[in-house]
Motif scaffolding. Structure first.
Motif: not given
Length: 640
Positions: A346-347, A353-354, A379-383, A390-393
């Motif tokens: 996540f750098d 984010p988490w 990732w599935t949960l965020t989507t 999710c698109l931002e990430y």
């Protein structure tokens, strides 16, 4: 990275056009400059002020329409002057090389005036224009250079002549370049180094391009970067030339024949110092950055419409990309991300984010680190819950850029997401292609809802006691198999406020009603929720008899939980406990998915039970029943 502007992709900044404003004192020839540019000859008659001129995009080097605005002290008011300054993208302060007073007014009048009428956070770039160079044999640059060093907003200085057309086209080229490729956001002349925001943006670009995460851009990764930004790879000799330039100037710029982050940043500093800002700007804009070196909103938040009744899931290509990101950062190959590995992943984000709650939302290993399955589950949960997030990430990770190079075609970030069809259509057609199903978990305080969620992730009661309250999660997501296919089951613990259940609390694929078998008043809450909200709905419901390791006490309700389920055509209560030595049994969660799929396919629990019972009474085995058309998992479901 080494290509010129002509060879690179053209990128237009947010403004989509450039507005050049030319203020000056009288008699320095600025109006003549404008007219000479347009007519390509020196005008015989020069008005006080030229009308605003628009140069079409197709005749400018950068393919951007350019508006040239003149100013006349004799014809215009101070208010009009201030308005034009505020609207300008670049200001060309014109002086006469043979007039010392006009040079002095650059610093005594014009720059202070412009500073007062522009936003401090976004200084408009300035170009100093020395006109009438045909009248002198010397240059004014000796006087101008100290001024340029004093004011960082000055992009460049051009000496020209409106009379013999010397450097006229160059003047307007540099003016347009100052708009499209400004130095200000990139470089600090005083420190002779790139600004922190520019370094931060280029560092992210380096990390996205470092596909194996070894801290070095090898030849394949350099060509990945080159194709991404300039649509063409470099020849082997050109790659070697790049590295040789870095080697000569930086001892640790090249390592193992690859470009380090220091070397990468050095090259861009060199480009800027040599006046090739367009190279760095092309790179920055290709990776989603705007003029303020922030990631563009259109890049991070592409609009996506999700109709009512539909849900959002990641598609196969997005999962493959996320798998490659996981593999890239799982350096010890233990199929889990340590806190350091997760931080490295996540750098490229502007924030983490988490939070710690994620470790109690998805599967982790014995050390509490997020596993590969847990990583994909999050990732599935965020989507599912927040597709825009999710698109931002995915934008931060460079999904569309990496996917485009791998597919050799332009990739829309929205292609990472699949919008499922309306659930009503699934029910009509009696089939579904969805992979993610939501179960909302209801129950009174202390009924065991949280334990039910955590047990899905493999945590027994002993392990759950170590969860801090501030790290608690109201979601749990993992996979299970139905019909031989892997599906995601998303459990959501609903806050037990009976009178204030929102639409989100009620919208789900299955309802789970949890009561404590050792509390005589626990079942009543479940019965009330079912009767008020779900008795007349088509949402399948399942009753969970939690804490089944404790002595069961008669529930203080009009009928027993078993009788209640029979009356309302529900499966009988499912015994559940998380007070086990090993991980809790997960069969109960598979039954949830079975019930969901059965509901979609129009097979109620009673129909299934009747079908299986008749066949068993006829002497058929469960396997024979399965061969006649009922999945064996339904048989095990019936035998609970």
């Amino acid at each position: 990275m080494l290509r010129s502007t002509e060879e690179s992709v053209s990128f237009v900044p947010n403004s989509h056009s450039s507005r050049l404003f030319l203020p000056s004192t009288a008699k320095v020839g600025k109006t003549s400059l404008i007219m000479s540019l347009v007519s390509e000859e020196f005008p015989d008659v020069v008005p006080y002020r030229a009308e605003e001129i628009t140069i079409p995009a197709d005749v400018t080097p950068e393919r951007v329409p350019t508006h040239i605005v003149d100013y006349s002290e004799a014809e215009q008011t101070d208010e009009q002057l201030f308005q034009e300054i505020s609207k300008a993208n670049v200001i060309c302060i014109v002086y006469s090389v043979n007039n010392k007073k006009s040079i002095e007014k650059v610093t005594s009048h014009w720059i202070p005036l412009i500073t007062e009428n522009t936003d401090k956070d976004s200084r408009v770039p300035l170009i100093l224009v020395g006109n009438k160079s045909d009248l002198v044999e010397h240059s004014s640059m000796e006087t101008i250079l100290p001024i340029m060093n004093q004011y960082s907003e000055i992009e460049t200085c051009v000496e020209c002549s409106a009379k013999n057309l010397k450097n006229i086209s160059e003047l307007f080229y540099y003016a347009q370049k100052a708009v499209l490729h400004p130095t200000g956001p990139l470089y600090c002349p005083e420190k002779k180094d790139m600004k922190p925001l520019c370094v931060k943006a280029l560092t992210r670009i380096f990390k996205v391009s470092d596909l194996d995460n070894d801290g070095i851009l090898n030849d394949n990764e350099l060509n990945f970067f080159q194709r991404t930004c300039f649509n063409t790879p470099l020849e082997p000799q050109a790659l070697e030339d790049v590295k040789n330039v870095v080697r000569k100037n930086l001892s640790d710029g090249v390592c193992d024949n690859g470009l380090t982050l220091k070397g990468f940043l050095f090259l861009h500093t060199l480009f800027i110092q040599r006046g090739r800002h367009e190279t760095t700007w092309t790179v920055l804009r290709r990776f989603g950055y705007d003029d303020d070196l922030e990631l563009n909103q259109d890049y991070l938040f592409p609009p996506l419409k999700v109709p009512p009744g539909c849900t959002t899931e990641l598609n196969h290509n997005a999962y493959l990309f996320l798998q490659s990101v996981f593999d890239k950062h799982d350096k010890d190959r233990d199929c889990a991300l340590s806190p350091e590995e997760l931080g490295d992943l996540f750098d490229v984000f502007p924030y983490m984010p988490w939070g710690p709650d994620v470790n109690n939302t998805v599967c982790t290993n014995d050390q509490g680190w997020i596993t590969y399955q847990g990583y994909l589950s999050q990732w599935t949960l965020t989507t599912y819950l927040d597709v825009q997030r999710c698109l931002e990430y995915l934008g931060y990770l460079g999904y569309s850029i990496v996917a485009e190079q791998e597919s050799h075609s332009q990739t829309d970030p929205l292609m990472a997401v699949c919008v499922t069809r309306d659930k009503k259509i699934d029910l009509q057609k009696k089939q579904t292609q969805r992979s993610v199903f939501r179960c909302n978990v209801f129950g009174d305080i202390g009924s065991g809802k949280s334990g039910f969620l955590q047990a899905f992730l493999g945590s027994n009661l002993m392990r759950q006691k170590n969860i801090r309250e501030e790290h608690r999660s109201y979601y749990a997501i993992s996979t299970t198999y139905v019909y031989g296919q892997e599906k995601y089951l998303l459990l959501h613990e609903v806050f037990p406020d009976f009178d204030y259940l929102s639409d989100a609390d009620l919208a789900c694929d299955i309802v789970c009603l949890v009561y404590d078998v050792s509390n005589p008043y626990s079942f009543e809450y479940c019965a009330k929720v079912f009767k008020q909200y779900f008795m007349d709905s088509k949402t399948p419901c399942m009753m969970i008899a939690a804490k089944s390791d404790l002595p069961e006490i008669k529930q203080m309700y009009g009928c027993s939980p078993l009788e209640f389920c029979r009356r309302h055509k529900m499966p009988p209560p499912q015994s559940f406990t998380c007070n086990t030595a090993a991980g809790p049994n997960r069969d109960i969660y598979t039954k949830h998915l079975i019930l969901i799929v059965a509901s979609v396919e129009g097979r109620s629990f009673l129909i299934l039970r009747t079908f299986i019972t008749k066949n068993l009474h006829r002497g058929r085995t469960l396997l024979e029943v399965f061969q006649r058309g009922v999945d064996s998992t339904f048989c095990s479901f019936w035998r609970m």
